[in-house]
Design a protein around this motif. Structure first.
Motif, PDB file in Angstrom:
ATOM      1  N   MET A   1     -20.088  29.955 -16.640  1.00  0.00           N
ATOM      2  CA  MET A   1     -20.006  31.086 -15.748  1.00  0.00           C
ATOM      3  C   MET A   1     -20.703  32.264 -16.422  1.00  0.00           C
ATOM      4  O   MET A   1     -20.521  32.515 -17.601  1.00  0.00           O
ATOM      5  N   LYS A   2     -21.495  32.995 -15.663  1.00  0.00           N
ATOM      6  CA  LYS A   2     -22.144  34.186 -16.182  1.00  0.00           C
ATOM      7  C   LYS A   2     -21.234  35.374 -15.943  1.00  0.00           C
ATOM      8  O   LYS A   2     -20.697  35.557 -14.865  1.00  0.00           O
ATOM      9  N   VAL A   3     -21.061  36.182 -17.010  1.00  0.00           N
ATOM     10  CA  VAL A   3     -20.234  37.374 -16.908  1.00  0.00           C
ATOM     11  C   VAL A   3     -20.993  38.569 -17.476  1.00  0.00           C
ATOM     12  O   VAL A   3     -21.893  38.419 -18.300  1.00  0.00           O
ATOM     13  N   VAL A   4     -20.603  39.754 -17.029  1.00  0.00           N
ATOM     14  CA  VAL A   4     -21.124  41.004 -17.560  1.00  0.00           C
ATOM     15  C   VAL A   4     -19.997  41.622 -18.373  1.00  0.00           C
ATOM     16  O   VAL A   4     -18.921  41.896 -17.843  1.00  0.00           O
ATOM     17  N   LEU A   5     -20.239  41.825 -19.665  1.00  0.00           N
ATOM     18  CA  LEU A   5     -19.203  42.374 -20.537  1.00  0.00           C
ATOM     19  C   LEU A   5     -18.990  43.860 -20.247  1.00  0.00           C
ATOM     20  O   LEU A   5     -19.942  44.633 -20.169  1.00  0.00           O
ATOM     21  N   GLN A   6     -17.740  44.250 -20.070  1.00  0.00           N
ATOM     22  CA  GLN A   6     -17.375  45.635 -19.822  1.00  0.00           C
ATOM     23  C   GLN A   6     -17.059  46.373 -21.122  1.00  0.00           C
ATOM     24  O   GLN A   6     -17.161  47.582 -21.188  1.00  0.00           O
ATOM     25  N   LYS A   7     -16.610  45.625 -22.135  1.00  0.00           N
ATOM     26  CA  LYS A   7     -16.278  46.182 -23.442  1.00  0.00           C
ATOM     27  C   LYS A   7     -16.892  45.281 -24.510  1.00  0.00           C
ATOM     28  O   LYS A   7     -17.238  44.143 -24.238  1.00  0.00           O
ATOM     29  N   ASP A   8     -16.994  45.801 -25.723  1.00  0.00           N
ATOM     30  CA  ASP A   8     -17.475  44.987 -26.834  1.00  0.00           C
ATOM     31  C   ASP A   8     -16.452  43.894 -27.129  1.00  0.00           C
ATOM     32  O   ASP A   8     -15.263  44.167 -27.238  1.00  0.00           O
ATOM     33  N   VAL A   9     -16.929  42.651 -27.243  1.00  0.00           N
ATOM     34  CA  VAL A   9     -16.059  41.515 -27.548  1.00  0.00           C
ATOM     35  C   VAL A   9     -16.571  40.878 -28.834  1.00  0.00           C
ATOM     36  O   VAL A   9     -17.750  40.512 -28.935  1.00  0.00           O
ATOM     37  N   LEU A  10     -15.675  40.780 -29.823  1.00  0.00           N
ATOM     38  CA  LEU A  10     -16.036  40.232 -31.122  1.00  0.00           C
ATOM     39  C   LEU A  10     -16.587  38.813 -30.973  1.00  0.00           C
ATOM     40  O   LEU A  10     -16.037  37.994 -30.241  1.00  0.00           O
ATOM     41  N   ASN A  11     -17.662  38.515 -31.649  1.00  0.00           N
ATOM     42  CA  ASN A  11     -18.329  37.201 -31.653  1.00  0.00           C
ATOM     43  C   ASN A  11     -18.901  36.789 -30.299  1.00  0.00           C
ATOM     44  O   ASN A  11     -19.211  35.623 -30.106  1.00  0.00           O
ATOM     45  N   LEU A  12     -18.988  37.739 -29.353  1.00  0.00           N
ATOM     46  CA  LEU A  12     -19.573  37.404 -28.057  1.00  0.00           C
ATOM     47  C   LEU A  12     -20.707  38.360 -27.716  1.00  0.00           C
ATOM     48  O   LEU A  12     -21.820  37.922 -27.423  1.00  0.00           O
ATOM     49  N   GLY A  13     -20.448  39.657 -27.732  1.00  0.00           N
ATOM     50  CA  GLY A  13     -21.503  40.610 -27.412  1.00  0.00           C
ATOM     51  C   GLY A  13     -20.974  42.008 -27.203  1.00  0.00           C
ATOM     52  O   GLY A  13     -19.779  42.273 -27.339  1.00  0.00           O
TER      53      GLY A  13
END
Length: 148
Positions: A1-13
């Motif tokens: 699934m493609k997601v748009v990150l709303q906050k910084d997520v460790l080890n993801l982006g």
């Protein structure tokens, strides 16, 4: 699934990144905690726009901090403190004391930007790093002078 990150997520982006993640990870962790939203055309365009705005804001802040850096870099600031026998300080010189000494010269500086390393507990000259922004770290000289 493609997601748009709303906050910084460790080890993801970082916030604003579009990432491909496992469906369960997105449904059970990222989306319920509001770390991400499902990627569609509107969300993706909004995320790219927000990222561009954040980058422009960061560049503007770095430019302002570079100007401030040139005005304080290498300057000497004097802090007067009470001393006892053998020039021993009562307490220590804090970042707040140094920020007040800088403010008296007409430059506004947040005390949290000063990197003392360890407390100043003696009379003398000390080099202090000022972390203004990413990559902008001028060094100032603090002269601690004792008064009876």
């Amino acid at each position: 699934m493609k997601v748009v990150l709303q906050k910084d997520v460790l080890n993801l982006g970082d916030a604003g990144d579009v990432k491909e993640v496992a469906d369960g990870y997105a449904r059970n962790f990222l989306i319920p905690r509001r770390f991400a939203v499902r990627a569609n055309d509107g969300n993706t365009k909004a995320a790219i726009h927000q990222k561009r705005l954040a980058e422009l804001k960061r560049e503007k802040r770095v430019k302002v901090m570079k100007e401030l850096s040139t005005s304080i870099d290498g300057k000497t600031y004097e802090v007067k403190v009470k001393v006892g026998e053998n020039d021993k300080l009562f307490g220590s010189v804090t970042a707040n004391d140094i920020a007040l000494a800088i403010k008296n010269t007409g430059v506004e500086l947040d005390k949290r930007k000063l990197d003392l390393g360890e407390p100043i507990k003696s009379v003398g000259e000390f080099k202090i790093k000022v972390r203004l922004a990413e990559g902008v770290v001028p060094v100032i000289v603090v002269k601690v002078v004792g008064q009876a």
